[in-house]
Design an enzyme around this catalytic site. Structure first.
Site, PDB file in Angstrom:
ATOM      1  N   ALA A 150      12.993   3.933   1.952  1.00 15.38           N
ATOM      2  CA  ALA A 150      13.382   3.280   3.027  1.00 15.38           C
ATOM      3  C   ALA A 150      12.867   1.813   2.997  1.00 15.38           C
ATOM      4  O   ALA A 150      13.190   1.291   3.899  1.00 15.38           O
ATOM      5  CB  ALA A 150      12.891   4.098   4.382  1.00 15.38           C
ATOM      6  N   ASP A 181      10.301  15.161   9.481  1.00 18.96           N
ATOM      7  CA  ASP A 181       9.750  14.766   8.093  1.00 18.96           C
ATOM      8  C   ASP A 181       8.214  14.866   8.192  1.00 18.96           C
ATOM      9  O   ASP A 181       7.485  14.345   7.469  1.00 18.96           O
ATOM     10  CB  ASP A 181      10.084  13.364   7.475  1.00 18.96           C
ATOM     11  CG  ASP A 181      10.011  13.501   6.020  1.00 18.96           C
ATOM     12  OD1 ASP A 181       9.900  14.363   5.253  1.00 18.96           O
ATOM     13  OD2 ASP A 181       9.945  12.439   5.539  1.00 18.96           O
ATOM     14  N   SER A 225       5.352   2.567  -0.665  1.00 22.02           N
ATOM     15  CA  SER A 225       6.715   2.272  -0.861  1.00 22.02           C
ATOM     16  C   SER A 225       7.638   3.685  -0.965  1.00 22.02           C
ATOM     17  O   SER A 225       6.915   4.646  -1.330  1.00 22.02           O
ATOM     18  CB  SER A 225       6.991   1.336  -2.066  1.00 22.02           C
ATOM     19  OG  SER A 225       6.947   2.089  -3.372  1.00 22.02           O
ATOM     20  N   LYS A 241       9.159  -0.486   2.153  1.00 17.52           N
ATOM     21  CA  LYS A 241       7.510  -0.781   1.614  1.00 17.52           C
ATOM     22  C   LYS A 241       6.613  -0.812   2.920  1.00 17.52           C
ATOM     23  O   LYS A 241       7.069  -1.198   3.830  1.00 17.52           O
ATOM     24  CB  LYS A 241       7.440  -2.030   0.771  1.00 17.52           C
ATOM     25  CG  LYS A 241       8.295  -1.861  -0.681  1.00 17.52           C
ATOM     26  CD  LYS A 241       8.147  -3.327  -1.256  1.00 17.52           C
ATOM     27  CE  LYS A 241       8.825  -3.108  -2.683  1.00 17.52           C
ATOM     28  NZ  LYS A 241       8.677  -4.387  -3.515  1.00 17.52           N
ATOM     29  N   ILE A 301       0.880  -1.208  -0.047  1.00 14.14           N
ATOM     30  CA  ILE A 301      -0.082  -0.231  -0.054  1.00 14.14           C
ATOM     31  C   ILE A 301       0.923   1.334   0.074  1.00 14.14           C
ATOM     32  O   ILE A 301       0.360   2.297   0.020  1.00 14.14           O
ATOM     33  CB  ILE A 301      -1.069  -0.021   1.334  1.00 14.14           C
ATOM     34  CG1 ILE A 301      -0.188  -0.104   2.406  1.00 14.14           C
ATOM     35  CG2 ILE A 301      -2.108  -0.937   1.137  1.00 14.14           C
ATOM     36  CD1 ILE A 301      -1.112   0.050   3.741  1.00 14.14           C
TER      37      ILE A 301
END
Length: 977
Positions: free
Chosen positions: A694, A814, A691, A696, A689
């Site tokens: 870093a 982030d 990716s 998936k 769902i």
């Protein structure tokens, strides 16, 4: 051969006949040209709803949907396709329709430029392209000499405000507003449009004065230049436009006074001068404008008494005068003869009795009179005002009992009587106000019991009864309130138990029962309220232990101080509330391992013998039982050990071929959840769902009814000693202890065999970045403004929790819309802590984390990420929410992002803020909320970090932007209720 002359003769006759027929009935070449032009027009449009399916090549254009033909010639004279969800662009082929008199495409999603070829349609009388997404400059339309109606408002048109408009002297209606023009003035040439009756130039980035030539437009009926930066004194010459029925001047920079000559505008029905810098006393002459329906002058500097002549008006429906300095008594007769539906007289200095006749005609829906100095009782006449939808008369000096009928308002969404001196009981009649979503009565002198009939308010979301003299028990019927999100009953004299039925309030977020006389234990069932975020039971007489199950909640605030609680404080709750949240409970204690972080805060260390009674007979009994248990455990242990040895040998035999280098799995579990390692690690590529660089993310449906989780597989090395695995697990443990409804729940972390898996709660609605780009049925955006606002507040609370309530603080590094996930109710959750760091490990890292478009500017020259870096990133998310734009788009220009774009659009002028709002969700009643969120986004993205607010400040300011609670006008000057 003898037959040839006859054949030749027949051929000649046929040719002559055909020529005659062609002369009498020429082929419709015009129809063919028009049809071709129409299909080229259609081909440039995106007709996802098949509105144009009736356009068939075999049919005449006259039967096409939206097409009008001349009844005599059959030529196309009109195209009318308004509000049918068309997108795409306007084809230049339209110019082939030379007889076209009407082109009307309003309220669609058409983009691109207005084709300059349109000037070839010399017969055009109506050009209506309002409310689309057209861009670019306006082509010179002055060759269209027959044009009577020109409306291109509500688009994204730019460039200079064109003076050639003044040459189109047949114009009757002119709408150019709500576009993105360059700053300019109203051209004097507009004064040449002598036939003009409707002039709409709102939100056109206009400055300077209103040109005197406009006051020569004697036919003018509607004059709207709202939401600009028009300055100078209020124009006295406007009194010459005696045919005016509507004046919209709100949100400009007009100064001075309203002249008494305004009385000349005897046909005036709507007069809006709100949000300017006007001052002085309103002239009594306003009271002679007998046709007046709407009068708005809020947010100015008017003083003195409000004109009593308004009490004689018989058509007045909307009166908004809030945020001025009006004083004295409010004219007693206002509303007596007029069908008022909206009244906002808030934030003035009115004194004396509350006006009696505002609901005389039983049509009043919105009554806002907060923050004045009204005194005395609420007039009994309001007991019959059953039309009310929203009532706010808080922050006055009203006293006495509330008339019985006042409690039963069957249509009311909000009743706010807070901060007065009202007495008496809350009547059981409140149960008849079944549409109520907010009941706000705090800071009064209400007494008696809380009526059980509150349980009938199945739509109620907020109940605030704090700081009164209420007594008796909390009615168990409160458990019937499935929509309740906030319940504040603090600082009363309530007794009895905390009702267990509260567990049924499945949307409850904020529960405050502090400073009462409640007894008994804290119900264990409260842990079933998954949404609960704030819990305050302080200052009561509660006993018993703190339910360990409360750690299941996503609490960001808890206060149980000042009770008679005993036993162990669950460490997770201690981390949320700190020791002060449990102080003044003499029998409470903390585990030894938590004592170090709670030194000198008055909490004792729990003893293993704390709860054992010290009489000898019981000691003997306990000793006997303990010895018996030891014997049983030893015997059982021997059997278990023998069984385990056998099983290990069997497993070793079965797995002897497994690679000896494979490490064992290290599992750190942070929630009570049954996890099967094989189930987590056997991931199916069909269930990916998400990716990224870093790793998936997979959707995993757990067996045995375990529900659905999201599993993130992280790319990493082989997991050798010294590779940082230990540090990563430690950080995961910190993140795993987070308990907040707006932070994604981390269930477990699995490390080993060269891989690392993080198990998170699954979010049904994906992430914010995706949702902002999604449309639902009808082309509407998936996220309307109410959803976007809810997402903004939730995300802000989640980040604030990381910054201010975690110990040590956590810097995300982030923050972006794709890292804000949405559950089934669009509750937002902060996610993806792949680069998050705890603050006490230092603020400087060897590389810059974050995403282009979201990164704070200081990170370009420094690796010192701080909380203010997260604030900047969140500000970018706020700009995404209010504009509907991505952080990086081609239209911003090379090297520009959304922050640069927004700043360039408003040009440091707050009066142009509306231009950047997302028109797909914008409406009059939520515009103020959107602008407040926009301003917060701009503040968060300030270049200097020290000028950015903290996330706690952001949360507080966002709460003030609630579109459902606003008590003031929006910036368009239209009343916000």
């Amino acid at each position: 051969m003898s037959r040839r002359p006859d054949l030749l003769r027949g051929s000649v006759v046929a040719t002559v006949a055909a020529t005659f027929l062609l002369f009498i009935f020429p082929p419709n070449v015009e129809s063919t040209v028009e049809k071709q032009a129409l299909f080229r027009f259609k081909n440039r449009l995106d007709d996802s709803h098949n509105i144009l399916q009736s356009w068939k090549p075999s049919d005449s254009p006259c039967v096409f949907r939206g097409i009008t033909c001349d009844p005599l010639s059959g030529e196309v004279i009109g195209i009318s396709l308004g509000n049918v969800n068309l997108s795409g662009t306007i084809s230049p082929s339209i110019s082939a329709l030379t007889k076209l008199s009407t082109l009307s495409l309003p309220s669609n999603f058409i983009s691109g430029r207005i084709p300059p070829e349109i000037v070839n349609c010399k017969n055009l009388k109506v050009l209506n392209l309002t409310s689309n997404r057209l861009s670019g400059t306006i082509p010179n339309l002055s060759p269209l000499k027959s044009l009577e109606i020109l409306d291109i408002s509500g688009n994204f048109l730019n460039g200079e405000f064109q003076s050639w408009i003044g040459n189109m002297n047949q114009l009757v209606s002119l709408g150019l507003g709500n576009n993105h023009y360059e700053e300019g003035i109203i051209p004097e040439s507009i004064g040449g449009l002598k036939k003009l009756t409707w002039l709409f130039l709102a939100r056109s980035n206009l400055t300077g004065k209103i040109p005197n030539s406009i006051f020569d437009l004697n036919a003018l009926d509607t004059f709207d230049i709202a939401n600009n930066a028009i300055s100078d004194d209020f124009p006295i010459l406007i009194s010459r436009l005696v045919n005016l029925t509507k004046i919209e001047l709100f949100n400009n920079s007009l100064t001075g006074k309203i002249p008494p000559e305004i009385k000349n505008l005897t046909r005036l029905r709507e007069f809006d001068i709100s949000s300017n810098q006007l001052s002085g006393v309103l002239p009594e002459e306003l009271g002679v404008l007998k046709e007046l329906r709407v009068f708005h002058c809020h947010e100015n500097n008017f003083t003195g008494e409000f004109p009593s002549g308004f009490g004689d008006l018989s058509h007045l429906t909307s009166l908004s005068i809030y945020r001025n300095n009006f004083s004295g008594e409010f004219p007693v007769n206002i509303g007596r003869f007029s069908p008022l539906d909206t009244v906002d007289i808030s934030e003035n200095e009115f004194t004396g009795p509350f006006p009696r006749f505002l609901c005389q005609n039983k049509k009043l829906q919105f009554l806002l009179a907060l923050q004045n100095e009204f005194s005395g009782e609420i007039p009994r006449s309001y007991g019959e005002c059953k039309s009310l939808l929203r009532l706010r008369i808080n922050n006055n000096r009203l006293s006495g009992q509330v008339v019985e009928g006042f409690w039963s308002l069957p249509l009311a969404k909000m009743i706010d009587l807070s901060d007065n001196e009202l007495t008496g009981e809350v009547s059981p009649q409140i149960g008849l106000s079944t549409e109520l979503s907010q009941l706000i009565l705090q800071n009064n002198r209400f007494s008696g019991k809380i009526p059980r009939e509150l349980g009938r308010l199945t739509n109620i979301e907020r109940i605030y009864l704090s700081n009164n003299n209420l007594s008796g028990e909390i009615p168990m019927e409160v458990g019937d309130l499935k929509e309740l999100s906030s319940l504040h009953l603090e600082n009363n004299s309530l007794t009895g138990f905390i009702p267990k039925e509260l567990k049924n309030c499945v949307k409850l977020v904020d529960l405050n029962l502090a400073k009462n006389f409640l007894t008994g234990e804290i119900p264990n069932s409260l842990s079933q309220i998954a949404s609960l975020n704030s819990l305050d039971f302080s200052g009561n007489r509660l006993t018993g232990e703190i339910p360990a199950s409360l750690v299941k909640l996503k609490l960001s605030f808890i206060d149980l101080s000042g009770n008679q609680l005993s036993g162990r404080i669950p460490p997770d709750l201690l981390a949320v509330g700190g020791s002060t949240a449990f102080s003044r409970n003499e029998k409470l204690c903390v585990d030894k391992e938590n004592a170090k972080t709670n030194q000198n805060l008055g909490l004792s260390i729990c003893s293993g013998y704390q709860n054992v009674k010290r009489n000898s007979s019981l000691d003997g009994t306990l000793l006997f039982l303990a010895l018996a248990i030891v014997v049983v455990v030893l015997v059982s242990g021997l059997f278990a050990l023998r069984y385990r040895v056998v099983k290990i040998r069997e497993l070793d035999s079965e797995n002897r071929d497994i690679n000896k280098a494979d490490a064992k799995w290290k599992i750190a579990s942070f929630h009570q959840m049954e996890l099967d390692v094989d189930e987590i690690c056997r991931l199916d590529e069909d269930h990916v769902i998400g990716s990224g660089s870093a790793g998936k993310v997979y959707r995993v449906d757990l067996k045995k009814g375990g529900g659905t989780v999201a599993v993130k597989w992280l790319k990493r090395g082989g997991g050798e000693e010294g590779d940082g695995t230990e540090v990563s697990v430690a950080e995961m443990e910190i993140l795993g202890k987070i308990r907040h409804r707006n932070v994604l729940k981390l269930y477990a972390c699995l490390v080993g065999r060269g891989s690392r898996y993080l198990v998170f709660e699954f979010m049904e609605n994906g992430n914010l970045y995706q949702a902002l780009g999604n449309n639902i049925k009808g082309g509407l955006p998936e996220l309307d403004w109410l959803k976007r606002y809810k997402i903004a507040v939730g995300a802000a609370k989640g980040i604030a929790y990381l910054h201010h309530d975690c110990c040590p603080p956590i810097i995300h590094r982030d923050i972006k819309s794709s890292n804000i996930l949405l559950d089934g109710d669009y509750e937002s959750k902060i996610a993806d802590f792949g680069v998050a760091k705890v603050a006490d490990k230092g603020y400087e890292w060897s590389c810059v984390a974050g995403t282009h478009g979201y990164m704070a500017p200081e990170l370009a020259y420094s690796f010192k990420a701080t909380e203010k870096s997260d604030v900047y990133s969140f500000g970018v998310v706020l700009l995404e929410l209010v504009t509907g734009l991505r952080p990086m788009e081609d239209e911003f220009g090379e090297g520009k992002d959304i922050v640069d774009y927004v700043y360039s659009q408003i040009q440091q002028d707050p009066r142009n803020l509306q231009n950047v709002l997302d028109k797909q969700v914008l409406s009059t009643y939520i515009e103020e909320s959107m602008i407040r969120v926009l301003k917060m986004g701009l503040l968060c993205t300030t270049k200097l970090p020290n000028l950015r607010p903290s996330m706690r400040e952001v949360v507080r300011k966002l709460d003030d932007a609630d579109p459902c609670v606003s008590n003031s006008q929006d910036t368009t000057g239209k009343i916000t209720v």
